[in-house]
Design a protein around this motif. Sequence first.
Motif, PDB file in Angstrom:
ATOM      1  N   GLU A   1      49.249 -92.937  44.001  1.00  0.00           N
ATOM      2  CA  GLU A   1      48.535 -94.115  44.507  1.00  0.00           C
ATOM      3  C   GLU A   1      48.904 -94.416  45.952  1.00  0.00           C
ATOM      4  OE1 GLU A   1      49.422 -97.256  41.748  1.00  0.00           O
ATOM      5  OE2 GLU A   1      47.913 -96.563  40.304  1.00  0.00           O
ATOM      6  N   MET A   2      50.191 -94.352  46.278  1.00  0.00           N
ATOM      7  CA  MET A   2      50.616 -94.645  47.653  1.00  0.00           C
ATOM      8  C   MET A   2      50.150 -93.557  48.617  1.00  0.00           C
ATOM      9  SD  MET A   2      54.378 -96.293  47.259  1.00  0.00           S
ATOM     10  CE  MET A   2      54.645 -97.761  46.296  1.00  0.00           C
ATOM     11  N   LYS A   3      50.172 -92.319  48.157  1.00  0.00           N
ATOM     12  CA  LYS A   3      49.693 -91.213  48.992  1.00  0.00           C
ATOM     13  C   LYS A   3      48.207 -91.409  49.308  1.00  0.00           C
ATOM     14  CE  LYS A   3      50.672 -86.328  49.318  1.00  0.00           C
ATOM     15  NZ  LYS A   3      51.200 -85.146  48.635  1.00  0.00           N
ATOM     16  N   ALA A   4      47.440 -91.849  48.307  1.00  0.00           N
ATOM     17  CA  ALA A   4      46.012 -92.101  48.501  1.00  0.00           C
ATOM     18  C   ALA A   4      45.771 -93.251  49.482  1.00  0.00           C
ATOM     19  CB  ALA A   4      45.341 -92.405  47.159  1.00  0.00           C
ATOM     20  N   ARG A   5      46.731 -94.186  49.583  1.00  0.00           N
ATOM     21  CA  ARG A   5      46.618 -95.303  50.526  1.00  0.00           C
ATOM     22  C   ARG A   5      47.161 -94.947  51.906  1.00  0.00           C
ATOM     23  NH1 ARG A   5      48.270 -98.719  45.820  1.00  0.00           N
ATOM     24  NH2 ARG A   5      50.360 -98.785  46.671  1.00  0.00           N
TER      25      ARG A   5
ATOM     26  N   TRP B   1      64.718 -90.043  38.800  1.00  0.00           N
ATOM     27  CA  TRP B   1      63.816 -89.344  39.713  1.00  0.00           C
ATOM     28  C   TRP B   1      63.622 -90.175  40.978  1.00  0.00           C
ATOM     29  CZ3 TRP B   1      60.899 -84.757  38.978  1.00  0.00           C
ATOM     30  CH2 TRP B   1      61.131 -84.125  37.767  1.00  0.00           C
ATOM     31  N   MET B   2      63.440 -89.501  42.125  1.00  0.00           N
ATOM     32  CA  MET B   2      63.206 -90.191  43.396  1.00  0.00           C
ATOM     33  C   MET B   2      62.239 -89.405  44.268  1.00  0.00           C
ATOM     34  SD  MET B   2      66.912 -91.603  44.567  1.00  0.00           S
ATOM     35  CE  MET B   2      67.882 -92.598  43.456  1.00  0.00           C
ATOM     36  N   VAL B   3      61.680 -90.116  45.250  1.00  0.00           N
ATOM     37  CA  VAL B   3      60.863 -89.526  46.308  1.00  0.00           C
ATOM     38  C   VAL B   3      61.014 -90.436  47.525  1.00  0.00           C
ATOM     39  CG1 VAL B   3      58.709 -90.728  45.673  1.00  0.00           C
ATOM     40  CG2 VAL B   3      58.605 -88.504  46.852  1.00  0.00           C
ATOM     41  N   PHE B   4      60.887 -89.875  48.729  1.00  0.00           N
ATOM     42  CA  PHE B   4      61.146 -90.635  49.949  1.00  0.00           C
ATOM     43  C   PHE B   4      59.973 -90.570  50.922  1.00  0.00           C
ATOM     44  CE2 PHE B   4      65.194 -89.564  48.142  1.00  0.00           C
ATOM     45  CZ  PHE B   4      65.896 -90.747  48.246  1.00  0.00           C
ATOM     46  N   PHE B   5      59.858 -91.631  51.746  1.00  0.00           N
ATOM     47  CA  PHE B   5      58.836 -91.699  52.788  1.00  0.00           C
ATOM     48  C   PHE B   5      59.379 -92.535  53.940  1.00  0.00           C
ATOM     49  CE2 PHE B   5      58.061 -95.165  49.820  1.00  0.00           C
ATOM     50  CZ  PHE B   5      57.860 -96.265  50.639  1.00  0.00           C
ATOM     51  N   LYS B   6      58.665 -92.510  55.051  1.00  0.00           N
ATOM     52  CA  LYS B   6      58.993 -93.356  56.205  1.00  0.00           C
ATOM     53  C   LYS B   6      57.988 -94.501  56.227  1.00  0.00           C
ATOM     54  CE  LYS B   6      62.129 -90.711  58.329  1.00  0.00           C
ATOM     55  NZ  LYS B   6      63.455 -91.122  58.688  1.00  0.00           N
ATOM     56  N   ASP B   7      58.485 -95.723  56.503  1.00  0.00           N
ATOM     57  CA  ASP B   7      57.552 -96.833  56.652  1.00  0.00           C
ATOM     58  C   ASP B   7      56.914 -96.762  58.039  1.00  0.00           C
ATOM     59  OD1 ASP B   7      59.331 -97.975  58.485  1.00  0.00           O
ATOM     60  OD2 ASP B   7      59.842 -99.681  57.214  1.00  0.00           O
ATOM     61  N   SER B   8      56.079 -97.725  58.361  1.00  0.00           N
ATOM     62  CA  SER B   8      55.365 -97.718  59.643  1.00  0.00           C
ATOM     63  C   SER B   8      56.300 -97.846  60.841  1.00  0.00           C
ATOM     64  CB  SER B   8      54.343 -98.854  59.673  1.00  0.00           C
ATOM     65  OG  SER B   8      55.005-100.112  59.558  1.00  0.00           O
TER      66      SER B   8
ATOM     67  N   ASP C   1      50.719-104.692  57.801  1.00  0.00           N
ATOM     68  CA  ASP C   1      49.664-103.846  57.230  1.00  0.00           C
ATOM     69  C   ASP C   1      50.256-102.802  56.294  1.00  0.00           C
ATOM     70  OD1 ASP C   1      46.831-102.835  57.179  1.00  0.00           O
ATOM     71  OD2 ASP C   1      47.850-101.052  57.974  1.00  0.00           O
ATOM     72  N   PHE C   2      51.343-102.153  56.712  1.00  0.00           N
ATOM     73  CA  PHE C   2      51.956-101.103  55.890  1.00  0.00           C
ATOM     74  C   PHE C   2      52.500-101.667  54.583  1.00  0.00           C
ATOM     75  CE2 PHE C   2      55.372 -98.387  54.435  1.00  0.00           C
ATOM     76  CZ  PHE C   2      54.802 -97.128  54.520  1.00  0.00           C
ATOM     77  N   TYR C   3      53.319-102.695  54.654  1.00  0.00           N
ATOM     78  CA  TYR C   3      53.955-103.228  53.448  1.00  0.00           C
ATOM     79  C   TYR C   3      52.955-103.906  52.514  1.00  0.00           C
ATOM     80  CZ  TYR C   3      58.637-101.911  54.748  1.00  0.00           C
ATOM     81  OH  TYR C   3      59.757-101.161  55.041  1.00  0.00           O
ATOM     82  N   GLN C   4      51.910-104.506  53.076  1.00  0.00           N
ATOM     83  CA  GLN C   4      50.920-105.186  52.241  1.00  0.00           C
ATOM     84  C   GLN C   4      49.889-104.218  51.676  1.00  0.00           C
ATOM     85  OE1 GLN C   4      48.699-108.265  54.280  1.00  0.00           O
ATOM     86  NE2 GLN C   4      48.162-109.248  52.356  1.00  0.00           N
ATOM     87  N   HIS C   5      49.317-103.368  52.511  1.00  0.00           N
ATOM     88  CA  HIS C   5      48.199-102.532  52.073  1.00  0.00           C
ATOM     89  C   HIS C   5      48.591-101.147  51.594  1.00  0.00           C
ATOM     90  CE1 HIS C   5      46.192-105.587  54.698  1.00  0.00           C
ATOM     91  NE2 HIS C   5      45.619-105.767  53.530  1.00  0.00           N
TER      92      HIS C   5
END
Length: 127
Positions: free
Chosen positions: A80-84, A104-111, A23-27
């Motif tokens: 866009e990813m933040k909105a999802r 430029w970079m930005v980081f997040f944690k996956d599910s 769900d995380f990687y697809q949506h």
Amino acid sequence: MSSAITHIGQIAINIRDTDRAIDFYQHKLGLPFLFRAGDLAFFQSGQTRLMLSKASSPEFDHPSSILYFFVPDLTIAHAEMKARGVEFTDEPHLIAKLPDHDLWMVFFKDSEGNTVGLMSEVRPPAK
């Protein structure tokens, strides 16, 4: 015929919950889903296939390497990813000013708790 390595064909990403990771990687990330085989799920990222899998033994049960997904426009991809529902750990920031572009970079944690990065090379407008 050469035995030289030409490119990375597949990267394994450790997960704990296959459905949640799909769900995380697809949506949330919007990567093309290829197929599922039991607890394995496969996605395409450019020429590289990503294999999401549960650790087959304790020595493989560790966080994955940090993946840096290239995006043409970091500001748009971040929004866009933040909105999802992607939860970022920081904001887009300049890493380095290089002779022909700014990195430029930005980081997040996956599910599954893996750190993932987005990167973009910003080039000055052509004159």
